[in-house]
Design a protein around this motif. Structure first.
Motif, PDB file in Angstrom:
ATOM      1  N   GLU A  22     -14.895 -11.929 -21.703  1.00  8.70           N
ATOM      2  CA  GLU A  22     -13.793 -11.544 -22.594  1.00  8.70           C
ATOM      3  C   GLU A  22     -13.357 -12.732 -23.465  1.00  8.70           C
ATOM      4  O   GLU A  22     -13.028 -12.564 -24.639  1.00  8.70           O
ATOM      5  CB  GLU A  22     -12.602 -10.996 -21.797  1.00  8.70           C
ATOM      6  N   GLU A  23     -13.362 -13.939 -22.880  1.00  6.59           N
ATOM      7  CA  GLU A  23     -13.008 -15.123 -23.657  1.00  6.59           C
ATOM      8  C   GLU A  23     -14.022 -15.335 -24.788  1.00  6.59           C
ATOM      9  O   GLU A  23     -13.649 -15.655 -25.928  1.00  6.59           O
ATOM     10  CB  GLU A  23     -12.964 -16.357 -22.752  1.00  6.59           C
ATOM     11  N   ALA A  47     -21.048  -6.953 -27.417  1.00  5.20           N
ATOM     12  CA  ALA A  47     -19.937  -7.066 -26.460  1.00  5.20           C
ATOM     13  C   ALA A  47     -20.049  -6.018 -25.361  1.00  5.20           C
ATOM     14  O   ALA A  47     -19.851  -6.315 -24.171  1.00  5.20           O
ATOM     15  CB  ALA A  47     -18.607  -6.937 -27.194  1.00  5.20           C
ATOM     16  N   ARG A  51     -20.580  -6.700 -21.239  1.00  2.00           N
ATOM     17  CA  ARG A  51     -19.678  -6.190 -20.193  1.00  2.00           C
ATOM     18  C   ARG A  51     -20.416  -5.438 -19.090  1.00  2.00           C
ATOM     19  O   ARG A  51     -19.878  -5.241 -18.011  1.00  2.00           O
ATOM     20  CB  ARG A  51     -18.607  -5.297 -20.827  1.00  2.00           C
TER      21      ARG A  51
END
Length: 382
Positions: A22-23, A47, A51
Motif C-alpha cells: 500500500e505504501e 496495484a 495485492r
C-alpha cells in the motif's frame, strides 16, 4: 520468539507485505517506475496484481520473473545456468560470485533457479544503491538484505557482525540460499578477486573455529560470464577520470546510468556456472594457520574455482591477442569474429564523451576487461 535485531536490514516477512504494498502503491515515484517497466499495463491493474501476492516468492514470480526474462530475451543472446556440480539441490548455499552487473547478477540467478523448480536467493545489496525510499522497499520485497556502507570504523564492525549473524541465520535456520559478490563493487577491469574482508565478515557469525564457521555457510563459488559488458565504456571512462582528477568520485547520477546501461545494454551470451561447495577444501586447511593466511587461502580457493569455470568467448581471445600485439590465440576465433569485436570496441569508444579523451588509454582498458578473464582462466586451469 521473533528475532528483531535484523529488522532494518532483512527482507520483509510475508505478513508485512500488504502494508508495504500500500505504501508503494501510494508513491508517485514507484507508480512511474512500475508503469515504465510494464508498458501497456494500467497502474490500477499492477496495484491489483500486487495485492494478490501473499509471499515474497509470489511477487517475484508474478512481476520480477517476467521482467527479467524480457530483459534476457531483448538484451542477451542466451541466458544459461549449469549447477550440476551441486549434488544436493535442496541445501541452502552461499553463492559467492564475481560481479558484473549491479542488478542482473543476482536477478538472472534467481530466475534461472526458478526454472529448475528451486527457490530464489536472498541478495546482499549495498545501501548506496537504494537512493529512493521506494527502491529500498522494493528490494526488500525482492528478498534482499541491506549491506550498510559509509559508516565509521566502529559502526562498520557492528554492522558486519550483524550481517554475518543474519546470513548464518538465513542459511542454518531458514534454509534459505543467499547470493553475495566476492568484493564490494564490481571489478572494473574484470580481474576478479575475492576480498578477504568478505570472508572475515562471513566468519564472524556461527559457532566453532573460523573454518567451522565458514563451512556452516556452504560456500559455493559461482562464475558469471557475460560475453559483452554494456558498462565497459563507462568503466574505461572512470579509469581515465580517476587518473586525471584527484579524489574523483562517482555521483548518484553515475550510479543510475550504470544501472540503466547494465539492464538495457547488449550483453551477448550470459552463462552462470555453479561449482561444488568448498567445504571439503576447507576441511583440509589447518585451524592453526594465522588468520590472514587462512583467509588468503580461502580466497585463493574461491578465485581458482571462479576463474576455472568462466565461459570463454571469441572476444576474450581476440582482446588478449590485441592487447599483447600477437596472434597466440588466433585458432580460437575467425577473422569475422575479430573484425566484429574491433568494430564493437570502436563503437564503445565513441560513446565516451569526456574532456582530454585519451583514446589509446581507454582502448587498452577496454581490451584488458575482455582479456583478464582468459588470463585468469588459463592460470587456474594449469
Amino acid at each position: 520468539m521473533k528475532i528483531t535485531e535484523f529488522d532494518d536490514i532483512r527482507p520483509y516477512h510475508d505478513e508485512e507485505l500488504p502494508a508495504i504494498f500500500e505504501e508503494l502503491i501510494a508513491d508517485p515515484a514507484f507508480q512511474a517506475a512500475a508503469c515504465s517497466s510494464m508498458p501497456g499495463m494500467p497502474f490500477e491493474a499492477i496495484a491489483a496484481e500486487m495485492r494478490t501476492c501473499k509471499t515474497k516468492l509470489d511477487f517475484q514470480k508474478k512481476f520480477c520473473y517476467g521482467i527479467l526474462w524480457k530483459i534476457a530475451h531483448d538484451h542477451t543472446d542466451g541466458l544459461t545456468l549449469d549447477h550440476s556440480a551441486l549434488t544436493d539441490k535442496k541445501r541452502a548455499y552461499t553463492y559467492i560470485s564475481n560481479h558484473r552487473d549491479i542488478i542482473l547478477d543476482s536477478g538472472f540467478l534467481s530466475i534461472l533457479l526458478l526454472d529448475e523448480s528451486l527457490d530464489t536467493v536472498e541478495i546482499a545489496i549495498g545501501d548506496n544503491l537504494l537512493i529512493y525510499p521506494w527502491i529500498k522497499k522494493l528490494v526488500r520485497i525482492n528478498k534482499s538484505f541491506i549491506v550498510q556502507r559509509a559508516l565509521s570504523m566502529r559502526q562498520m564492525l557492528e554492522s558486519s557482525a550483524r550481517m554475518s549473524r543474519y546470513m548464518h541465520y538465513s542459511i542454518k535456520e531458514k534454509k534459505q540460499s543467499v547470493w553475495i559478490a566476492q568484493r564490494e563493487g564490481r571489478a572494473k577491469d574484470a580481474n576478479d578477486r575475492t576480498q578477504d574482508s568478505v570472508l572475515k565478515m562471513l566468519a564472524i557469525g556461527g559457532e566453532g573455529s573460523l573454518i567451522e564457521r565458514l563451512k556452516e555457510m556452504h560456500i559455493t563459488p559461482l562464475s558469471i560470464s557475460y560475453e559483452y559488458d554494456p558498462c565497459d565504456y563507462l568503466k574505461a571512462q572512470e579509469f581515465q577520470l580517476k587518473r586525471d582528477i584527484e579524489d574523483y568520485k562517482k555521483t548518484t547520477a553515475d550510479d543510475l546510468l550504470n544501472m540503466k546501461t547494465g539492464l538495457f545494454g547488449y550483453k551477448g551470451r550470459v552463462h552462470f556456472q555453479a561449482t561444488e561447495c568448498i567445504n571439503e577444501e576447507l576441511s583440509l586447511l589447518s585451524s592453526d594457520m594465522p588468520k590472514p593466511e587462512l583467509f588468503a587461502s580461502v580466497s585463493a580457493i574461491i578465485d581458482k574455482k571462479i576463474h576455472a569455470n568462466y565461459r570463454i568467448y571469441p572476444c576474450n581471445y581476440v582482446a588478449h591477442d590485441l592487447l599483447n600485439a600477437n596472434h597466440e590465440f588466433a585458432s580460437h576465433y575467425t577473422s569475422a569474429e575479430k573484425e566484429h569485436f574491433e568494430s564493437y570496441l570502436d563503437q564503445q569508444l565513441n560513446r565516451i564523451e569526456i574532456s582530454g579523451k585519451d583514446v589509446a588509454f581507454l582502448r587498452d582498458k577496454l581490451l584488458l576487461m575482455y582479456a583478464n578473464p582468459l588470463t585468469n582462466y588459463l592460470t587456474a586451469c594449469q
